[in-house]
Design a protein around this motif. Structure first.
Motif, PDB file in Angstrom:
ATOM      1  N   GLN A 117       0.832  -1.200   0.000  1.00  0.00           N
ATOM      2  CA  GLN A 117       0.000   0.000   0.000  1.00  0.00           C
ATOM      3  C   GLN A 117       0.867   1.252   0.000  1.00  0.00           C
ATOM      4  OE1 GLN A 117      -3.311   0.073  -0.257  1.00  0.00           O
ATOM      5  NE2 GLN A 117      -3.468   2.289  -0.175  1.00  0.00           N
ATOM      6  N   THR A 118       0.502   2.212  -0.836  1.00  0.00           N
ATOM      7  CA  THR A 118       1.222   3.470  -0.945  1.00  0.00           C
ATOM      8  C   THR A 118       0.172   4.568  -1.065  1.00  0.00           C
ATOM      9  OG1 THR A 118       3.033   2.331  -2.080  1.00  0.00           O
ATOM     10  CG2 THR A 118       2.961   4.727  -2.288  1.00  0.00           C
ATOM     11  N   SER A 119       0.075   5.437  -0.059  1.00  0.00           N
ATOM     12  CA  SER A 119      -1.004   6.429  -0.015  1.00  0.00           C
ATOM     13  C   SER A 119      -0.539   7.725   0.624  1.00  0.00           C
ATOM     14  CB  SER A 119      -2.189   5.898   0.810  1.00  0.00           C
ATOM     15  OG  SER A 119      -2.741   4.731   0.247  1.00  0.00           O
ATOM     16  N   PHE A 120      -1.096   8.818   0.131  1.00  0.00           N
ATOM     17  CA  PHE A 120      -0.872  10.100   0.787  1.00  0.00           C
ATOM     18  C   PHE A 120      -1.857  10.247   1.935  1.00  0.00           C
ATOM     19  CE2 PHE A 120       1.268  11.054  -3.179  1.00  0.00           C
ATOM     20  CZ  PHE A 120       2.374  11.777  -2.731  1.00  0.00           C
ATOM     21  N   GLY A 121      -1.335  10.679   3.088  1.00  0.00           N
ATOM     22  CA  GLY A 121      -2.174  10.908   4.241  1.00  0.00           C
ATOM     23  C   GLY A 121      -2.759  12.300   4.211  1.00  0.00           C
ATOM     24  N   PRO A 122      -3.668  12.596   5.131  1.00  0.00           N
ATOM     25  CA  PRO A 122      -4.262  13.938   5.211  1.00  0.00           C
ATOM     26  C   PRO A 122      -3.239  15.019   5.538  1.00  0.00           C
ATOM     27  CG  PRO A 122      -4.890  12.590   7.104  1.00  0.00           C
ATOM     28  CD  PRO A 122      -4.229  11.681   6.141  1.00  0.00           C
ATOM     29  N   ASP A 123      -2.062  14.618   6.019  1.00  0.00           N
ATOM     30  CA  ASP A 123      -0.992  15.566   6.315  1.00  0.00           C
ATOM     31  C   ASP A 123      -0.114  15.864   5.097  1.00  0.00           C
ATOM     32  OD1 ASP A 123       0.280  13.126   6.083  1.00  0.00           O
ATOM     33  OD2 ASP A 123       0.872  13.010   8.191  1.00  0.00           O
ATOM     34  N   GLY A 124      -0.419  15.221   3.966  1.00  0.00           N
ATOM     35  CA  GLY A 124       0.342  15.450   2.748  1.00  0.00           C
ATOM     36  C   GLY A 124       1.575  14.585   2.594  1.00  0.00           C
ATOM     37  N   TYR A 125       1.866  13.749   3.598  1.00  0.00           N
ATOM     38  CA  TYR A 125       3.030  12.876   3.526  1.00  0.00           C
ATOM     39  C   TYR A 125       2.661  11.548   2.873  1.00  0.00           C
ATOM     40  CZ  TYR A 125       5.064  16.209   6.818  1.00  0.00           C
ATOM     41  OH  TYR A 125       5.526  17.357   7.412  1.00  0.00           O
ATOM     42  N   LEU A 126       3.673  10.876   2.298  1.00  0.00           N
ATOM     43  CA  LEU A 126       3.461   9.590   1.645  1.00  0.00           C
ATOM     44  C   LEU A 126       3.717   8.467   2.634  1.00  0.00           C
ATOM     45  CD1 LEU A 126       2.775   8.267  -1.097  1.00  0.00           C
ATOM     46  CD2 LEU A 126       5.251   8.104  -1.518  1.00  0.00           C
ATOM     47  N   TYR A 127       2.726   7.589   2.795  1.00  0.00           N
ATOM     48  CA  TYR A 127       2.810   6.435   3.680  1.00  0.00           C
ATOM     49  C   TYR A 127       2.975   5.173   2.833  1.00  0.00           C
ATOM     50  CZ  TYR A 127       1.076   9.407   7.506  1.00  0.00           C
ATOM     51  OH  TYR A 127       0.916  10.391   8.458  1.00  0.00           O
ATOM     52  N   ILE A 128       3.886   4.295   3.251  1.00  0.00           N
ATOM     53  CA  ILE A 128       4.241   3.108   2.478  1.00  0.00           C
ATOM     54  C   ILE A 128       4.280   1.902   3.409  1.00  0.00           C
ATOM     55  CG2 ILE A 128       6.011   2.041   1.023  1.00  0.00           C
ATOM     56  CD1 ILE A 128       7.068   5.103   0.771  1.00  0.00           C
ATOM     57  N   SER A 129       3.562   0.844   3.056  1.00  0.00           N
ATOM     58  CA  SER A 129       3.605  -0.364   3.886  1.00  0.00           C
ATOM     59  C   SER A 129       4.571  -1.384   3.298  1.00  0.00           C
ATOM     60  CB  SER A 129       2.204  -0.982   4.017  1.00  0.00           C
ATOM     61  OG  SER A 129       1.772  -1.537   2.793  1.00  0.00           O
ATOM     62  N   LEU A 130       5.340  -1.997   4.190  1.00  0.00           N
ATOM     63  CA  LEU A 130       6.289  -3.047   3.809  1.00  0.00           C
ATOM     64  C   LEU A 130       6.091  -4.247   4.726  1.00  0.00           C
ATOM     65  CD1 LEU A 130       9.440  -0.821   3.342  1.00  0.00           C
ATOM     66  CD2 LEU A 130       8.366  -2.173   1.549  1.00  0.00           C
ATOM     67  N   GLY A 131       5.976  -5.416   4.119  1.00  0.00           N
ATOM     68  CA  GLY A 131       5.887  -6.632   4.915  1.00  0.00           C
ATOM     69  C   GLY A 131       7.213  -6.946   5.577  1.00  0.00           C
ATOM     70  N   ASP A 132       7.232  -8.008   6.373  1.00  0.00           N
ATOM     71  CA  ASP A 132       8.423  -8.325   7.167  1.00  0.00           C
ATOM     72  C   ASP A 132       9.513  -9.058   6.395  1.00  0.00           C
ATOM     73  OD1 ASP A 132       7.376 -10.868   6.915  1.00  0.00           O
ATOM     74  OD2 ASP A 132       6.782 -11.052   9.007  1.00  0.00           O
ATOM     75  N   GLY A 133       9.325  -9.222   5.109  1.00  0.00           N
ATOM     76  CA  GLY A 133      10.341  -9.889   4.293  1.00  0.00           C
ATOM     77  C   GLY A 133       9.964 -11.283   3.877  1.00  0.00           C
ATOM     78  N   GLY A 134       8.959 -11.865   4.565  1.00  0.00           N
ATOM     79  CA  GLY A 134       8.445 -13.155   4.136  1.00  0.00           C
ATOM     80  C   GLY A 134       8.947 -14.356   4.907  1.00  0.00           C
ATOM     81  N   SER A 135       8.765 -15.515   4.283  1.00  0.00           N
ATOM     82  CA  SER A 135       8.964 -16.825   4.904  1.00  0.00           C
ATOM     83  C   SER A 135       7.937 -16.990   6.017  1.00  0.00           C
ATOM     84  CB  SER A 135      10.401 -16.980   5.421  1.00  0.00           C
ATOM     85  OG  SER A 135      10.625 -18.330   5.793  1.00  0.00           O
ATOM     86  N   GLY A 136       8.195 -17.844   6.986  1.00  0.00           N
ATOM     87  CA  GLY A 136       7.246 -18.083   8.063  1.00  0.00           C
ATOM     88  C   GLY A 136       7.785 -17.609   9.396  1.00  0.00           C
ATOM     89  N   GLY A 137       6.993 -16.812  10.106  1.00  0.00           N
ATOM     90  CA  GLY A 137       7.382 -16.396  11.450  1.00  0.00           C
ATOM     91  C   GLY A 137       8.451 -15.339  11.530  1.00  0.00           C
ATOM     92  N   ASP A 138       8.630 -14.584  10.465  1.00  0.00           N
ATOM     93  CA  ASP A 138       9.626 -13.504  10.443  1.00  0.00           C
ATOM     94  C   ASP A 138      10.969 -13.994  10.986  1.00  0.00           C
ATOM     95  OD1 ASP A 138      10.862 -11.059  10.164  1.00  0.00           O
ATOM     96  OD2 ASP A 138       9.782 -10.051  11.771  1.00  0.00           O
ATOM     97  N   PRO A 139      11.619 -14.941  10.285  1.00  0.00           N
ATOM     98  CA  PRO A 139      12.835 -15.563  10.818  1.00  0.00           C
ATOM     99  C   PRO A 139      13.991 -14.605  11.064  1.00  0.00           C
ATOM    100  CG  PRO A 139      12.568 -16.082   8.492  1.00  0.00           C
ATOM    101  CD  PRO A 139      11.293 -15.449   8.944  1.00  0.00           C
ATOM    102  N   GLN A 140      14.015 -13.471  10.372  1.00  0.00           N
ATOM    103  CA  GLN A 140      15.091 -12.500  10.561  1.00  0.00           C
ATOM    104  C   GLN A 140      14.714 -11.393  11.545  1.00  0.00           C
ATOM    105  OE1 GLN A 140      16.245 -11.146   6.645  1.00  0.00           O
ATOM    106  NE2 GLN A 140      16.778 -13.201   5.941  1.00  0.00           N
TER     107      GLN A 140
END
Length: 223
Positions: A133-156
């Motif tokens: 997800q990549t969206s501009f917030g009401p404050d005008g800033y860009l918000y970006i979601s990043l997952g934990d990198g994958g695999s199972g249980g966030d091994p890193q």
């Protein structure tokens, strides 16, 4: 209240659509993101029977599973500056997430793919959990979601690692630049100015894989 589903555009078809956006420019057009790396544009009319390719970056997008062109956001001044932002994954030369800016061409229904300016690149250890997800917030800033990198249980343990951007929601100012960056860090970001090496882009952390989020139009809260 009784709710029912209704097919909105009966004469249009898409392959693996993952996002739909309005540019907010008063044109009453919609943009649909297809996972393979294509953004189509068409009139927001139930009788519309044709669409145009607004942007095709399938040559630089690696798609399949949870990878692909995953997010689209139009700048709040898109009508005047023509800027929009995308979030996609690639395997060339290594697997990573790219957040970049493009600009519309002189044709309002076609972007100029040569205008790409990369803002952020993040190495991805696995093919799943890329957020997107990549969206501009009401404050005008860009918000970006990043997952934990994958695999199972966030091994890193990326989501709890404040020196990693994985497993986070980022918040950046695309209207300013800091030294060495194509963006700036908002002054009220939680880790702005820290001396521990924590990434200043981080707005929220400890997240598994935020595929989608949105802002409440009434309260301005992030959901």
């Amino acid at each position: 209240a009784q709710l029912q589903l209704e097919q909105a555009f009966t004469d249009l078809t898409f392959q693996q659509p993952v996002d739909i956006q309005n540019a907010g420019d008063g044109s009453n057009k919609l943009f649909v993101v297809e996972q393979k790396g294509i953004i189509s544009v068409f009139s927001n009319n139930s009788s519309v029977n044709s669409k145009k390719i607004f942007l095709d970056i399938s040559d630089r997008v690696s798609s399949g599973g949870e990878m692909g062109l995953l997010g689209l956001a139009f700048h709040h001044n898109y009508k005047s500056n023509g800027y929009f932002y995308v979030n996609y994954t690639t395997n060339s030369p290594t697997r990573r997430t790219i957040v970049s800016r493009f600009k519309v061409s002189s044709d309002a229904n076609a972007a100029d793919k040569t205008t790409e300016q990369i803002l952020i690149q993040i190495e991805q250890p696995y093919s799943n959990h890329n957020g997107g997800q990549t969206s501009f917030g009401p404050d005008g800033y860009l918000y970006i979601s990043l997952g934990d990198g994958g695999s199972g249980g966030d091994p890193q343990n990326n989501a709890q690692n404040l020196q990693s951007l994985l497993g986070k929601i980022l918040r950046i100012d695309v209207d300013k630049t800091d030294s060495g960056k194509n963006y700036s860090i908002p002054t009220d970001n939680p880790f702005k100015g820290n001396t521990s090496g924590n990434r200043e882009e981080i707005y929220a952390y400890g997240l598994r894989n935020v595929w989608r989020f949105s802002f409440d139009s009434a309260t301005k809260e992030l959901w």
